[in-house]
Design an enzyme around this catalytic site. Sequence first.
Site, PDB file in Angstrom:
ATOM      1  N   ARG A   1       4.694  44.469 -14.031  1.00 51.89           N
ATOM      2  CA  ARG A   1       4.808  43.967 -15.237  1.00 51.89           C
ATOM      3  C   ARG A   1       5.502  44.777 -16.233  1.00 51.89           C
ATOM      4  O   ARG A   1       6.418  45.141 -15.906  1.00 51.89           O
ATOM      5  CB  ARG A   1       3.086  43.543 -15.571  1.00 51.89           C
ATOM      6  CG  ARG A   1       3.153  42.591 -16.523  1.00 51.89           C
ATOM      7  CD  ARG A   1       1.695  42.034 -16.830  1.00 51.89           C
ATOM      8  NE  ARG A   1       0.768  43.038 -17.799  1.00 51.89           N
ATOM      9  CZ  ARG A   1      -0.218  43.034 -18.319  1.00 51.89           C
ATOM     10  NH1 ARG A   1      -0.872  41.994 -18.189  1.00 51.89           N
ATOM     11  NH2 ARG A   1      -0.704  44.128 -19.096  1.00 51.89           N
TER      12      ARG A   1
ATOM     13  N   LYS B   1      -8.999  41.043 -25.656  1.00 50.63           N
ATOM     14  CA  LYS B   1      -8.335  39.750 -25.608  1.00 50.63           C
ATOM     15  C   LYS B   1      -8.938  38.549 -24.841  1.00 50.63           C
ATOM     16  O   LYS B   1      -8.724  37.449 -25.260  1.00 50.63           O
ATOM     17  CB  LYS B   1      -7.075  40.399 -24.992  1.00 50.63           C
ATOM     18  CG  LYS B   1      -7.248  40.496 -23.432  1.00 50.63           C
ATOM     19  CD  LYS B   1      -5.764  40.986 -22.818  1.00 50.63           C
ATOM     20  CE  LYS B   1      -5.654  41.274 -21.491  1.00 50.63           C
ATOM     21  NZ  LYS B   1      -5.054  42.299 -20.892  1.00 50.63           N
TER      22      LYS B   1
HETATM   23  C1  LIG Z   1      -5.892  43.397 -20.285  1.00 49.89           C
HETATM   24  C2  LIG Z   1      -5.250  44.546 -20.509  1.00 49.89           C
HETATM   25  C3  LIG Z   1      -6.213  45.651 -20.052  1.00 49.89           C
HETATM   26  C4  LIG Z   1      -7.734  45.354 -19.757  1.00 49.89           C
HETATM   27  O1  LIG Z   1      -7.795  44.828 -18.427  1.00 49.89           O
HETATM   28  P1  LIG Z   1      -9.212  44.494 -17.680  1.00 49.89           P
HETATM   29  O2  LIG Z   1      -8.846  44.362 -16.379  1.00 49.89           O
HETATM   30  O3  LIG Z   1      -9.727  43.330 -18.492  1.00 49.89           O
HETATM   31  O4  LIG Z   1     -10.050  45.819 -17.869  1.00 49.89           O
HETATM   32  C5  LIG Z   1      -5.705  47.041 -19.944  1.00 49.89           C
HETATM   33  N1  LIG Z   1      -4.690  47.274 -20.347  1.00 49.89           N
HETATM   34  C6  LIG Z   1      -3.510  46.521 -20.648  1.00 49.89           C
HETATM   35  C7  LIG Z   1      -2.092  46.825 -21.045  1.00 49.89           C
HETATM   36  C8  LIG Z   1      -3.953  44.970 -20.774  1.00 49.89           C
HETATM   37  O5  LIG Z   1      -3.077  44.119 -21.059  1.00 49.89           O
END
Ligand SMILES: *Cc1c(COP(=O)(O)O)cnc(C)c1O
Length: 369
Positions: free
Chosen positions: A131, A36
């Site tokens: 969240r 993302k």
């Molecule tokens: C963005 C995201 C991740 C990845 O997190 P990082 O800190 O970039 O490794 C993992 N799980 C979910 C649900 C996310 O939204």
Amino acid sequence: MATPYVTIDLDKIEHNARTIVSLCSAHGIEVTGVTKGVCGHPEVAKAMQRGGVISIGDSRRKNLRRLRAAGVASPSMLLRVPALSAIDDIVEGTDVSLNSELSVLERLSAAAQRRNRAHEVIVMVDLGDLREGVWPNELRSFIREMLRFSGVRLAGIGTNLACFGGVIPSEHNMNQFVGCACDIEEAFDVQLKWISAVNSSGLELVASGKMPGRVNHARIGEAILLGRETVQRKPWPHTFQDAFVLHAEVLEVKKKPSVPVGERSEDAFGERPAFEERGNMDRALLNVGREDIDIAGIRPFEPRFEVLGASSGYLVMDVSPAAGSIRVGDELSFSINYGALLAIMTSEYVEKRFLRSGVLLETTSQGTE
Ligand SMILES: *Cc1c(COP(=O)(O)O)cnc(C)c1O
């Protein structure tokens, strides 16, 4: 060539992925690479795959569609909990989704049944980061309801920390999470394939050997892209922090005061910035601005230069310490953090230049031509 642009070193991303994957696999954890931060760019996903990730995850359907269209063959995981208005598209376009609402699961189930297939689901548990996710004491009744929906298959449970509330993964909350998994397996006589508890904030716990053994899945973005864990944002050992470098061009260099002249009101963003009196300085204007970057998230590689601020299309810098050597038309380069990466990759004004084995790739928005 046109400026501004970001160089994206695919070999460094591949190397970072390989480092994280081998750490995790030494602890029985498989890794989904998270794209993302780069808008699901296929070249980055492919570099992650070369580095050994088992699948690709992204928070946006559009990014997962883009990956599929580019032929990035990989199980795909939708990380943001689905919108009710997008159910059909999700069942059509993704293999696994993370979920936290029964009304959504009911509709996912119906949509999957209409297509004669099962949609895999990881149920999110909120351990306190506030969240997404089901609160732990409601998990059992949530799963009981969910198991009635025969078009969705419970593939596991997941949790996400250090994203909204900044909660640090610990032995305590990870053991609590594994306890949730065991409780579900016993109560409903099921086997959970994925106990998905690790993002880039969990690497320290993994490396220290303190992650409970049942945790077997990680979803990793930042540590692969930018080579940092996310609790203290320390560089992760044996990874590169400079796979992404921003380049902008100098448009104007002039000696001007350090404090604005005249009666002052708000700036273009409704703020009243403070200015420190430092006498005249050599100021450079560059061609990136708030439309392209998070200005708090970029740092010039030349440490003597200072970012003073930005408007939508200009970056304003103090280049006094090396004023004689900076000319209109020069390019300055910057390291970037995750927030800046998101903005840069989203901005259509910043050209993306992919490097592999030191060679610039010809790419389109869909990937290599
Ligand atoms: C963005 C995201 C991740 C990845 O997190 P990082 O800190 O970039 O490794 C993992 N799980 C979910 C649900 C996310 O939204």
